[in-house]
Design a protein around this motif. Structure first.
Motif, short mmCIF file in Angstrom:
data_model
loop_
_atom_site.label_atom_id
_atom_site.label_comp_id
_atom_site.label_asym_id
_atom_site.label_seq_id
_atom_site.Cartn_x
_atom_site.Cartn_y
_atom_site.Cartn_z
N ARG A 203 0.53 6.57 5.37
CA ARG A 203 1.18 6.96 4.12
C ARG A 203 0.40 6.41 2.93
NH1 ARG A 203 7.61 6.22 4.20
NH2 ARG A 203 7.28 7.52 2.34
N VAL A 204 0.53 7.10 1.80
CA VAL A 204 -0.11 6.69 0.55
C VAL A 204 0.95 6.25 -0.44
CG1 VAL A 204 -1.47 7.45 -1.44
CG2 VAL A 204 -2.12 8.17 0.87
N ARG A 205 0.72 5.12 -1.04
CA ARG A 205 1.64 4.58 -2.05
C ARG A 205 0.96 4.60 -3.41
NH1 ARG A 205 2.96 -1.84 -2.23
NH2 ARG A 205 3.99 -1.91 -4.28
N VAL A 206 1.69 5.04 -4.43
CA VAL A 206 1.18 5.01 -5.81
C VAL A 206 1.45 3.62 -6.39
CG1 VAL A 206 1.32 6.01 -8.12
CG2 VAL A 206 1.59 7.48 -6.10
N LEU A 207 0.39 2.90 -6.71
CA LEU A 207 0.54 1.56 -7.26
C LEU A 207 0.65 1.56 -8.78
CD1 LEU A 207 -2.08 -0.39 -5.09
CD2 LEU A 207 0.36 -0.04 -4.65
N MET A 208 -0.13 2.42 -9.43
CA MET A 208 -0.10 2.49 -10.89
C MET A 208 -0.27 3.93 -11.35
SD MET A 208 -2.33 -0.79 -12.24
CE MET A 208 -1.66 -0.58 -13.90
N LYS A 209 0.35 4.25 -12.48
CA LYS A 209 0.21 5.55 -13.11
C LYS A 209 -0.27 5.37 -14.55
CE LYS A 209 4.03 7.73 -10.56
NZ LYS A 209 5.33 8.46 -10.70
N ASN A 210 -0.56 6.48 -15.20
CA ASN A 210 -0.91 6.51 -16.63
C ASN A 210 -2.12 5.64 -16.96
OD1 ASN A 210 1.39 8.16 -17.06
ND2 ASN A 210 2.68 6.34 -17.18
N LEU A 211 -3.12 5.67 -16.08
CA LEU A 211 -4.35 4.93 -16.32
C LEU A 211 -5.35 5.81 -17.06
CD1 LEU A 211 -4.73 3.11 -12.88
CD2 LEU A 211 -3.91 2.16 -15.05
N SER A 212 -6.24 5.16 -17.79
CA SER A 212 -7.17 5.86 -18.68
C SER A 212 -8.53 6.04 -18.01
CB SER A 212 -7.32 5.08 -19.99
OG SER A 212 -8.16 5.76 -20.89
N GLY A 213 -8.61 7.03 -17.13
CA GLY A 213 -9.86 7.31 -16.43
C GLY A 213 -10.24 6.28 -15.40
N PRO A 214 -9.32 5.91 -14.49
CA PRO A 214 -9.67 4.91 -13.47
C PRO A 214 -10.81 5.42 -12.60
CG PRO A 214 -7.64 6.05 -12.86
CD PRO A 214 -7.98 6.47 -14.26
N ALA A 215 -11.81 4.58 -12.43
CA ALA A 215 -13.02 4.97 -11.69
C ALA A 215 -13.19 4.10 -10.47
CB ALA A 215 -14.23 4.89 -12.61
N GLY A 216 -13.78 2.90 -10.64
CA GLY A 216 -14.06 2.05 -9.49
C GLY A 216 -12.92 1.13 -9.13
N VAL A 217 -12.90 0.71 -7.86
CA VAL A 217 -11.94 -0.28 -7.38
C VAL A 217 -12.65 -1.27 -6.48
CG1 VAL A 217 -9.92 1.23 -7.52
CG2 VAL A 217 -11.25 1.19 -5.43
N ALA A 218 -12.17 -2.50 -6.47
CA ALA A 218 -12.72 -3.53 -5.57
C ALA A 218 -11.61 -4.50 -5.21
CB ALA A 218 -13.88 -4.26 -6.23
N VAL A 219 -11.35 -4.65 -3.92
CA VAL A 219 -10.31 -5.55 -3.44
C VAL A 219 -10.89 -6.95 -3.29
CG1 VAL A 219 -8.56 -5.90 -1.66
CG2 VAL A 219 -9.40 -3.60 -2.13
N SER A 220 -10.11 -7.95 -3.66
CA SER A 220 -10.56 -9.33 -3.50
C SER A 220 -10.69 -9.67 -2.02
CB SER A 220 -9.58 -10.29 -4.17
OG SER A 220 -8.33 -10.28 -3.51
N GLN A 221 -11.45 -10.72 -1.73
CA GLN A 221 -11.68 -11.11 -0.35
C GLN A 221 -10.39 -11.44 0.39
OE1 GLN A 221 -14.64 -14.27 -0.59
NE2 GLN A 221 -16.22 -12.89 0.17
N ASP A 222 -9.44 -12.05 -0.29
CA ASP A 222 -8.19 -12.43 0.37
C ASP A 222 -7.11 -11.36 0.25
OD1 ASP A 222 -7.51 -12.61 -2.29
OD2 ASP A 222 -6.98 -14.73 -2.25
N GLY A 223 -7.44 -10.25 -0.42
CA GLY A 223 -6.50 -9.14 -0.52
C GLY A 223 -5.34 -9.37 -1.46
#
Length: 336
Positions: A203-223
């Motif tokens: 399943r996919v969960r929406v974490l955030m909406k109304n963002l201004s051109g979200p491009a890259g993502v990077a998860v921290s090492q500890d999550g």
């Protein structure tokens, strides 16, 4: 925003050149600090780079404009076909195309990242959503193309948390697709979303909406958090996944045109971005090393090799930075 109207117009003009524009750097060492890895003939646009697990092989993957995912097998072999993202792709029709209107037919893989324990390569296809490929490559399997009843319009950047297998990714706009990226910028589109796919529940969960051109993502090492770059909003935010601040966010810095973000082995990050060059107020591509609170410890100016062509990703591997751009026919490698 701390921009004049004229500067904003300059940014719009420079960010979205005609998609068939290429710059060519021969497949050779250009200086002591930079070399280029030339893509196959007519191949364009290595947006993102995904390395296989392990420090030995140096094998990596890139998605290109005609819908293919290529595998780099070292300088002697170069790039080979590995897979593709569209279920309707025709090799005869699509190979080598740079026509953005062919995207819905041929596919356009953007963000790439491995889940190393399962040896799965996840990709955000701008038109077909979140897909995954196994070790054999070939046609990708679609994982998700909608969340909360809303289809993805511009699946863009992604990262995988290695312990949980969760895939964090962005849908840059809910109204504009890749072909209308300039319109999204002109209208200050704020319909982007940050999403998370859980392979255990599928399943996919929406974490955030109304963002201004979200491009890259990077998860921290500890999550515990994920960094998200807002290309239109010119900032990077930190969204907390776990802990006492879970499901909240803060803006950690302001930066012109931040794109993909990649975590390093020591836990900080490299970000592709741009800086304003005076007096012409033109944008030039840079790589920035930054920590979790947005402090930049190093900036690499790539103007000497890219001019004012913007880059989309920088990733550290073996003491070098591998550089992707949606507008070039090569992967750049910068030794630092």
């Amino acid at each position: 925003m701390a921009y004049t109207i004229s500067l904003t117009k300059v940014m719009i003009t420079l960010m979205f050149p005609i998609f068939i524009f290429l710059i060519h750097v021969p497949s050779m060492v250009l200086s002591q600090s930079f070399r280029s890895l030339q893509l196959p003939p007519k191949a364009v646009g290595p947006e993102s780079i995904a390395f296989e697990s392990g420090p030995v092989t140096g094998r990596f993957y890139v998605g290109i404009a005609d819908g293919r995912i290529l595998q780099f097998n070292g300088p002697r072999v170069g790039f080979l076909n590995f897979g593709f993202t569209s279920p309707n792709r025709s090799k005869q029709l699509c190979d080598g195309t740079t026509d953005p209107n062919m995207g819905p037919i041929c596919g356009r893989p953007l963000g790439l990242a491995f889940h190393y324990p399962s040896n799965k390569l996840y990709a955000c296809d701008a038109y077909f959503g979140l897909v995954v490929l196994g070790s054999a490559g070939k046609q990708a399997t679609r994982v998700s193309d909608t969340a909360d009843g809303q289809s993805y319009r511009f699946c863009n950047g992604l990262d995988v948390h290695q312990l949980t297998g969760n895939v964090l990714f962005t849908d840059t706009s809910s109204v504009n697709d890749l072909r209308n990226a300039s319109r999204a910028l002109n209208t200050n589109d704020i319909t982007g979303r940050l999403l998370m796919y859980d392979p255990d529940t599928d399943r996919v969960r929406v974490l955030m909406k109304n963002l201004s051109g979200p491009a890259g993502v990077a998860v921290s090492q500890d999550g515990t958090y994920v960094l998200v770059s807002n290309f239109i909003g010119n900032n990077t935010i930190r969204y907390w996944l776990r802990g006492p601040r879970a499901n909240t966010y803060d803006s950690i810095d302001f930066q012109e045109r931040p794109d993909n973000i990649r975590r390093t082995v020591v836990g900080d990050f490299w970000r592709a971005a741009a800086m304003v060059k005076q007096p012409a107020q033109s944008l030039i591509p840079i790589a920035q090393r930054m920590d979790v609170i947005g402090r930049v410890s190093r900036t690499v100016n790539l103007e000497a090799w890219y001019g004012n062509t913007l880059i989309s990703e920088v990733q550290e591997f073996g003491g070098e930075l591998y550089v992707g751009s949606r507008f070039t026919s090569f992967v750049g490698v910068y030794r630092f």
